[in-house]
Design a protein around this motif. Sequence first.
Motif, short mmCIF file in Angstrom:
data_model
loop_
_atom_site.label_atom_id
_atom_site.label_comp_id
_atom_site.label_asym_id
_atom_site.label_seq_id
_atom_site.Cartn_x
_atom_site.Cartn_y
_atom_site.Cartn_z
N TYR A 94 0.00 -4.46 8.54
CA TYR A 94 -1.22 -5.13 8.08
C TYR A 94 -1.08 -6.65 8.22
O TYR A 94 -0.01 -7.21 7.99
CB TYR A 94 -1.52 -4.78 6.62
N VAL A 95 -2.19 -7.29 8.57
CA VAL A 95 -2.23 -8.75 8.74
C VAL A 95 -3.56 -9.29 8.23
O VAL A 95 -4.55 -8.56 8.13
CB VAL A 95 -2.05 -9.16 10.23
N PHE A 96 -3.57 -10.58 7.91
CA PHE A 96 -4.82 -11.26 7.56
C PHE A 96 -5.52 -11.67 8.86
O PHE A 96 -4.87 -12.15 9.79
CB PHE A 96 -4.54 -12.50 6.71
N SER A 97 -6.83 -11.50 8.89
CA SER A 97 -7.56 -11.80 10.12
C SER A 97 -8.95 -12.35 9.79
O SER A 97 -9.66 -11.80 8.94
CB SER A 97 -7.71 -10.52 10.96
N VAL B 287 -24.94 -16.45 4.70
CA VAL B 287 -23.90 -16.44 5.72
C VAL B 287 -22.60 -16.94 5.11
O VAL B 287 -22.58 -17.94 4.39
CB VAL B 287 -24.29 -17.31 6.92
N GLY B 288 -21.51 -16.27 5.40
CA GLY B 288 -20.20 -16.68 4.90
C GLY B 288 -19.11 -16.27 5.86
O GLY B 288 -19.30 -15.40 6.71
N GLN B 289 -17.97 -16.93 5.74
CA GLN B 289 -16.81 -16.57 6.55
C GLN B 289 -16.23 -15.26 6.03
O GLN B 289 -16.00 -15.11 4.83
CB GLN B 289 -15.76 -17.67 6.49
N GLN B 290 -16.00 -14.30 6.90
CA GLN B 290 -15.46 -13.01 6.49
C GLN B 290 -13.99 -12.91 6.87
O GLN B 290 -13.60 -13.24 7.99
CB GLN B 290 -16.25 -11.86 7.11
N LEU B 291 -13.20 -12.47 5.91
CA LEU B 291 -11.76 -12.34 6.09
C LEU B 291 -11.35 -10.90 5.84
O LEU B 291 -11.86 -10.25 4.92
CB LEU B 291 -11.03 -13.27 5.14
N ALA B 292 -10.43 -10.39 6.64
CA ALA B 292 -9.98 -9.00 6.49
C ALA B 292 -8.47 -8.93 6.34
O ALA B 292 -7.74 -9.75 6.90
CB ALA B 292 -10.42 -8.17 7.69
N LEU B 293 -8.03 -7.95 5.57
CA LEU B 293 -6.62 -7.55 5.57
C LEU B 293 -6.63 -6.21 6.28
O LEU B 293 -7.05 -5.20 5.72
CB LEU B 293 -6.07 -7.42 4.15
N GLU B 294 -6.19 -6.21 7.53
CA GLU B 294 -6.35 -5.03 8.37
C GLU B 294 -5.11 -4.76 9.21
O GLU B 294 -4.18 -5.58 9.26
CB GLU B 294 -7.55 -5.23 9.30
N ARG B 295 -5.10 -3.60 9.85
CA ARG B 295 -4.02 -3.28 10.76
C ARG B 295 -4.05 -4.26 11.94
O ARG B 295 -5.11 -4.77 12.30
CB ARG B 295 -4.17 -1.85 11.31
N ASP C 203 -3.94 -3.77 14.94
CA ASP C 203 -4.80 -3.31 16.04
C ASP C 203 -6.25 -3.14 15.60
O ASP C 203 -7.07 -2.61 16.35
CB ASP C 203 -4.27 -1.99 16.62
N ALA C 204 -6.55 -3.59 14.36
CA ALA C 204 -7.92 -3.53 13.80
C ALA C 204 -8.45 -2.11 13.66
O ALA C 204 -9.66 -1.91 13.58
CB ALA C 204 -8.88 -4.38 14.64
N SER C 205 -7.55 -1.13 13.60
CA SER C 205 -7.99 0.27 13.48
C SER C 205 -8.47 0.62 12.07
O SER C 205 -9.26 1.54 11.89
CB SER C 205 -6.86 1.21 13.89
N SER C 206 -7.99 -0.10 11.07
CA SER C 206 -8.42 0.15 9.69
C SER C 206 -8.14 -1.11 8.87
O SER C 206 -7.36 -1.97 9.28
CB SER C 206 -7.68 1.34 9.08
#
Length: 233
Positions: A180-183, A206-214, A216-219
């Motif tokens: 998992y990584v921050f993206s 509108v806002g900046q969206q941040l994800a903690l995801e795999r 490869d962005a699979s989940s």
Amino acid sequence: MHARTATRIGRQQQRGQSLISMMVGLLISLITIAAMMTLYKTMVEVSSNASRSALRDGQVSAALLSAQMDLQSAGFGVPAADSLNSKLHVRDAGKELVWRYKAELTASGYVCSGLRLVDGEGLYRFTPKACGDAQAATWKSNERHLLAGSAAFFTPMQKDGSAFASGEQEVGAMSLAPGYVFSLKGERQCLPYMQQDFSTTPAAAVGQQLALERSDASSHLFLACLPNLAVTI
């Protein structure tokens, strides 16, 4: 004469157990005990996996909620003209996230805080400290505290120690398993703490969206909307 004959017949009818019948009974008992022990061992293993999974899910859920609440301060009180990287910066191959903000709108200086994910060890939150740029902010090893520990990386195993097949693995597990990584996902119409993408609906800002995801962005484990960072680099 008649009494002697009756006694002799009675003795012939009062026979004890044979060796064969005793061995058959012993064998049946052993099979039953073995089956009960196997069932007990299986139940203990299932219970152990379930309890550790519950501990992991609770710890990860609490850590991620705390992280998302902290992230809402990113960019607060910072001029819109400042670059995004100076307000929110992802580094170390996505394992570390730093953001800049004002503790109070009337404050003269800025504060930086951050998160660091260490595979197999835990998710850490950096202690807020004065800074001028998110990219330049650094912390010592004692300037962070643990949000989720090693229990957050637990993966259920079979009784022989091997992993479950892909079709037998947990569904919807909250695990910080390696990978998992921050993206940064870019600017989108979204709401804080909401997972939905409002890109086709004018109901959200509108806002900046941040994800903690795999990687490869699979989940993903979460998608956070940061309305204070609605700017373009």
